[in-house]
Design an enzyme around this catalytic site. Structure first.
Site, short mmCIF file in Angstrom:
data_model
loop_
_atom_site.label_atom_id
_atom_site.label_comp_id
_atom_site.label_asym_id
_atom_site.label_seq_id
_atom_site.Cartn_x
_atom_site.Cartn_y
_atom_site.Cartn_z
N CYS A 97 -53.46 -5.54 -77.98
CA CYS A 97 -54.05 -6.81 -77.60
C CYS A 97 -53.62 -7.10 -76.17
O CYS A 97 -53.12 -6.22 -75.48
CB CYS A 97 -53.65 -7.92 -78.57
SG CYS A 97 -51.85 -8.13 -78.72
N THR A 98 -53.78 -8.32 -75.72
CA THR A 98 -53.50 -8.64 -74.31
C THR A 98 -52.02 -8.46 -73.97
O THR A 98 -51.67 -7.75 -73.04
CB THR A 98 -53.94 -10.07 -73.99
OG1 THR A 98 -55.31 -10.24 -74.35
CG2 THR A 98 -53.76 -10.37 -72.50
#
Length: 246
Positions: free
Chosen positions: A181-182
Protein backbone atom coordinates in the site's frame (compact mmCIF):
# COMPACT_ATOMS: atom_id res chain seq x y z
CA UNK A 1 11.08 23.91 1.76
CA UNK A 2 8.41 22.00 3.65
CA UNK A 3 9.25 18.68 5.31
CA UNK A 4 6.51 16.07 4.93
CA UNK A 5 6.57 13.06 7.24
CA UNK A 6 4.36 10.01 7.53
CA UNK A 7 4.54 7.18 10.01
CA UNK A 8 2.40 4.83 12.05
CA UNK A 9 2.73 2.23 14.75
CA UNK A 10 0.40 -0.46 16.02
CA UNK A 11 0.90 -0.56 19.77
CA UNK A 12 -1.34 -0.86 22.80
CA UNK A 13 -2.44 2.71 23.56
CA UNK A 14 -5.39 2.46 25.96
CA UNK A 15 -5.13 6.15 26.87
CA UNK A 16 -5.23 7.26 23.22
CA UNK A 17 -8.18 9.61 23.69
CA UNK A 18 -6.20 11.56 26.29
CA UNK A 19 -3.41 12.20 23.78
CA UNK A 20 -5.55 14.19 21.36
CA UNK A 21 -5.44 17.58 23.10
CA UNK A 22 -1.71 17.73 23.97
CA UNK A 23 -0.58 16.45 20.56
CA UNK A 24 -2.83 18.95 18.81
CA UNK A 25 -1.67 21.82 21.00
CA UNK A 26 1.98 20.98 20.37
CA UNK A 27 1.44 20.77 16.61
CA UNK A 28 -0.43 24.07 16.57
CA UNK A 29 2.31 25.81 18.55
CA UNK A 30 4.86 24.57 15.99
CA UNK A 31 2.81 25.66 12.99
CA UNK A 32 2.26 22.14 11.65
CA UNK A 33 -0.58 20.92 9.48
CA UNK A 34 -1.75 17.45 8.55
CA UNK A 35 -3.60 14.57 10.18
CA UNK A 36 -2.90 12.57 13.32
CA UNK A 37 -5.16 9.59 14.06
CA UNK A 38 -5.11 7.95 17.47
CA UNK A 39 -6.79 4.74 18.58
CA UNK A 40 -6.30 2.16 21.28
CA UNK A 41 -4.43 0.14 18.61
CA UNK A 42 -1.83 2.88 17.93
CA UNK A 43 -1.09 6.03 15.92
CA UNK A 44 -1.10 7.03 12.25
CA UNK A 45 0.09 10.45 11.12
CA UNK A 46 0.91 12.72 8.20
CA UNK A 47 2.41 16.08 9.14
CA UNK A 48 4.12 18.90 7.27
CA UNK A 49 5.89 22.11 8.21
CA UNK A 50 9.32 23.60 8.81
CA UNK A 51 11.87 20.83 9.31
CA UNK A 52 12.89 21.95 12.82
CA UNK A 53 9.25 22.08 13.89
CA UNK A 54 8.35 18.67 12.46
CA UNK A 55 11.38 17.08 14.09
CA UNK A 56 10.65 18.77 17.42
CA UNK A 57 7.11 17.32 17.39
CA UNK A 58 8.40 13.84 16.54
CA UNK A 59 11.12 14.06 19.19
CA UNK A 60 8.49 14.86 21.82
CA UNK A 61 6.37 11.90 20.70
CA UNK A 62 9.41 9.63 20.91
CA UNK A 63 9.84 10.47 24.58
CA UNK A 64 7.22 7.78 25.19
CA UNK A 65 9.06 4.42 25.20
CA UNK A 66 6.43 2.91 22.91
CA UNK A 67 7.50 5.33 20.17
CA UNK A 68 11.19 5.73 21.02
CA UNK A 69 12.40 4.17 17.76
CA UNK A 70 9.50 5.29 15.57
CA UNK A 71 10.80 5.80 12.01
CA UNK A 72 9.31 8.40 9.68
CA UNK A 73 9.23 8.49 5.89
CA UNK A 74 10.30 11.91 4.63
CA UNK A 75 9.74 13.93 1.46
CA UNK A 76 9.98 17.62 0.59
CA UNK A 77 7.71 20.12 -1.13
CA UNK A 78 7.84 23.81 -2.01
CA UNK A 79 4.48 24.53 -0.41
CA UNK A 80 2.40 23.29 2.52
CA UNK A 81 0.35 20.31 1.19
CA UNK A 82 -2.26 20.38 3.97
CA UNK A 83 -4.92 23.03 4.46
CA UNK A 84 -5.41 22.45 8.18
CA UNK A 85 -4.47 20.36 11.20
CA UNK A 86 -6.64 17.46 12.37
CA UNK A 87 -5.95 15.35 15.45
CA UNK A 88 -8.64 12.75 16.11
CA UNK A 89 -9.45 9.74 18.22
CA UNK A 90 -10.82 6.83 16.15
CA UNK A 91 -11.90 3.26 16.72
CA UNK A 92 -9.12 2.07 14.37
CA UNK A 93 -6.18 3.95 12.87
CA UNK A 94 -6.92 2.10 9.62
CA UNK A 95 -10.41 0.65 9.47
CA UNK A 96 -10.87 -2.96 8.33
CA UNK A 97 -13.64 -4.06 10.72
CA UNK A 98 -11.83 -7.26 11.73
CA UNK A 99 -11.31 -6.88 15.49
CA UNK A 100 -9.49 -10.22 15.77
CA UNK A 101 -6.68 -8.87 13.57
CA UNK A 102 -4.37 -7.12 16.03
CA UNK A 103 -0.97 -6.13 14.60
CA UNK A 104 0.20 -4.89 17.99
CA UNK A 105 0.44 -8.54 19.07
CA UNK A 106 2.76 -9.47 16.20
CA UNK A 107 3.47 -8.58 12.59
CA UNK A 108 3.43 -10.68 9.47
CA UNK A 109 6.88 -11.05 7.84
CA UNK A 110 8.01 -7.78 6.28
CA UNK A 111 9.92 -7.72 2.99
CA UNK A 112 12.58 -5.01 2.56
CA UNK A 113 12.42 -2.96 -0.64
CA UNK A 114 15.80 -4.23 -1.86
CA UNK A 115 14.71 -7.86 -1.50
CA UNK A 116 11.48 -7.22 -3.37
CA UNK A 117 13.35 -5.52 -6.22
CA UNK A 118 15.71 -8.49 -6.45
CA UNK A 119 12.80 -10.92 -6.59
CA UNK A 120 11.09 -8.88 -9.29
CA UNK A 121 14.37 -8.57 -11.20
CA UNK A 122 14.83 -12.34 -11.23
CA UNK A 123 11.13 -13.14 -11.74
CA UNK A 124 10.64 -15.28 -8.63
CA UNK A 125 11.43 -15.49 -4.93
CA UNK A 126 14.49 -17.22 -3.52
CA UNK A 127 12.70 -20.61 -3.57
CA UNK A 128 11.69 -20.22 -7.21
CA UNK A 129 8.04 -19.37 -6.57
CA UNK A 130 6.36 -16.70 -8.71
CA UNK A 131 5.61 -13.47 -6.85
CA UNK A 132 2.10 -12.02 -6.64
CA UNK A 133 2.06 -8.30 -5.87
CA UNK A 134 -1.28 -7.66 -4.13
CA UNK A 135 -2.41 -4.03 -4.08
CA UNK A 136 -4.50 -3.35 -0.98
CA UNK A 137 -5.34 0.25 -1.91
CA UNK A 138 -8.57 1.67 -3.29
CA UNK A 139 -9.16 1.47 -7.04
CA UNK A 140 -8.60 5.18 -7.70
CA UNK A 141 -5.23 5.00 -5.99
CA UNK A 142 -4.23 1.99 -8.08
CA UNK A 143 -5.20 3.90 -11.22
CA UNK A 144 -2.58 6.56 -10.43
CA UNK A 145 0.19 3.94 -10.40
CA UNK A 146 0.99 0.40 -9.30
CA UNK A 147 3.56 -2.38 -9.53
CA UNK A 148 3.68 -4.13 -12.88
CA UNK A 149 1.18 -6.98 -13.05
CA UNK A 150 -0.18 -6.30 -9.57
CA UNK A 151 -3.34 -8.04 -8.39
CA UNK A 152 -6.05 -5.38 -8.10
CA UNK A 153 -9.44 -6.27 -6.59
CA UNK A 154 -10.94 -2.85 -7.39
CA UNK A 155 -11.63 -1.99 -3.78
CA UNK A 156 -13.71 1.08 -3.01
CA UNK A 157 -12.64 1.08 0.62
CA UNK A 158 -10.38 -1.04 2.81
CA UNK A 159 -13.30 -2.61 4.66
CA UNK A 160 -14.02 -4.51 1.41
CA UNK A 161 -10.67 -6.29 1.59
CA UNK A 162 -11.75 -9.24 3.82
CA UNK A 163 -14.63 -10.20 1.49
CA UNK A 164 -12.44 -9.83 -1.59
CA UNK A 165 -9.81 -12.04 0.02
CA UNK A 166 -12.35 -14.77 0.73
CA UNK A 167 -13.52 -14.62 -2.88
CA UNK A 168 -10.05 -14.75 -4.46
CA UNK A 169 -7.97 -16.70 -1.94
CA UNK A 170 -7.49 -19.75 -4.14
CA UNK A 171 -6.17 -17.54 -6.98
CA UNK A 172 -3.06 -16.82 -4.90
CA UNK A 173 -2.10 -20.44 -4.18
CA UNK A 174 1.39 -21.49 -5.24
CA UNK A 175 2.81 -17.97 -5.21
CA UNK A 176 4.62 -15.80 -2.72
CA UNK A 177 2.16 -13.01 -1.95
CA UNK A 178 3.54 -9.54 -1.25
CA UNK A 179 0.85 -7.11 -0.12
CA UNK A 180 1.56 -3.41 -0.49
CA UNK A 181 0.00 0.00 0.00
CA UNK A 182 1.14 3.62 0.20
CA UNK A 183 3.03 3.58 3.49
CA UNK A 184 2.55 0.08 4.86
CA UNK A 185 -0.28 0.50 7.35
CA UNK A 186 -2.99 -1.37 5.45
CA UNK A 187 -0.63 -4.27 4.83
CA UNK A 188 -0.05 -4.69 8.55
CA UNK A 189 -3.64 -5.88 8.81
CA UNK A 190 -4.02 -7.35 5.32
CA UNK A 191 -1.03 -9.66 5.65
CA UNK A 192 -2.20 -11.01 9.02
CA UNK A 193 -5.65 -11.72 7.61
CA UNK A 194 -4.11 -13.46 4.59
CA UNK A 195 -2.14 -15.78 6.86
CA UNK A 196 -5.50 -17.00 8.17
CA UNK A 197 -7.37 -17.13 4.85
CA UNK A 198 -4.89 -18.36 2.22
CA UNK A 199 -4.14 -22.05 1.59
CA UNK A 200 -1.72 -23.49 4.18
CA UNK A 201 1.91 -22.96 3.25
CA UNK A 202 1.31 -19.85 1.13
CA UNK A 203 4.14 -17.41 1.90
CA UNK A 204 2.71 -13.98 2.76
CA UNK A 205 4.70 -10.77 3.20
CA UNK A 206 4.04 -7.08 3.64
CA UNK A 207 6.23 -4.59 1.78
CA UNK A 208 8.15 -2.81 4.54
CA UNK A 209 7.22 0.88 4.50
CA UNK A 210 4.99 0.56 1.44
CA UNK A 211 5.44 2.27 -1.90
CA UNK A 212 6.95 5.42 -0.41
CA UNK A 213 9.76 3.49 1.31
CA UNK A 214 10.32 1.48 -1.88
CA UNK A 215 10.70 4.73 -3.84
CA UNK A 216 13.07 6.09 -1.19
CA UNK A 217 15.32 3.02 -1.14
CA UNK A 218 15.32 1.61 -4.68
CA UNK A 219 13.49 4.09 -6.92
CA UNK A 220 10.75 3.19 -9.37
CA UNK A 221 11.95 -0.19 -10.67
CA UNK A 222 8.98 -2.41 -11.64
CA UNK A 223 6.52 0.36 -10.72
CA UNK A 224 4.48 2.20 -13.33
CA UNK A 225 2.99 5.65 -12.80
CA UNK A 226 2.87 7.65 -9.59
CA UNK A 227 1.84 7.10 -5.99
CA UNK A 228 -1.37 8.78 -4.87
CA UNK A 229 -1.11 10.64 -1.55
CA UNK A 230 -3.96 12.15 0.44
CA UNK A 231 -2.88 15.78 0.37
CA UNK A 232 -2.62 18.65 -2.08
CA UNK A 233 0.48 17.20 -3.74
CA UNK A 234 -1.84 14.77 -5.50
CA UNK A 235 0.71 12.12 -6.44
CA UNK A 236 4.44 11.54 -5.99
CA UNK A 237 6.85 10.21 -8.60
CA UNK A 238 9.59 7.67 -7.76
CA UNK A 239 11.86 10.57 -6.80
CA UNK A 240 9.21 11.57 -4.22
CA UNK A 241 8.49 14.77 -6.10
CA UNK A 242 4.91 16.10 -6.32
CA UNK A 243 2.85 15.72 -9.48
CA UNK A 244 -0.38 17.55 -8.63
CA UNK A 245 -1.74 17.29 -12.18
CA UNK A 246 -0.94 13.61 -12.65
Amino acid sequence: MILNVSTYRFVALPEAADWVAPLKHRAQSLGLRGTVLLAEEGINLFLAGAADSVNAWLDALRQDPRFADLPAKESWSDTQPFQRLKVKFKREIIRMDCPTVRPALGRAPALPAATLKRWLDQGHDDEGRPVAMLDTRNAFEVDAGAFEGAVDWRLNKFTEFPAALRQHATDLAGRSVVSYCTGGIRCEKAALLMHEALPPGTPVYQLEGGILKYFEEVGGAHYRGHCFVFDERGTLDPQLQPNPGA
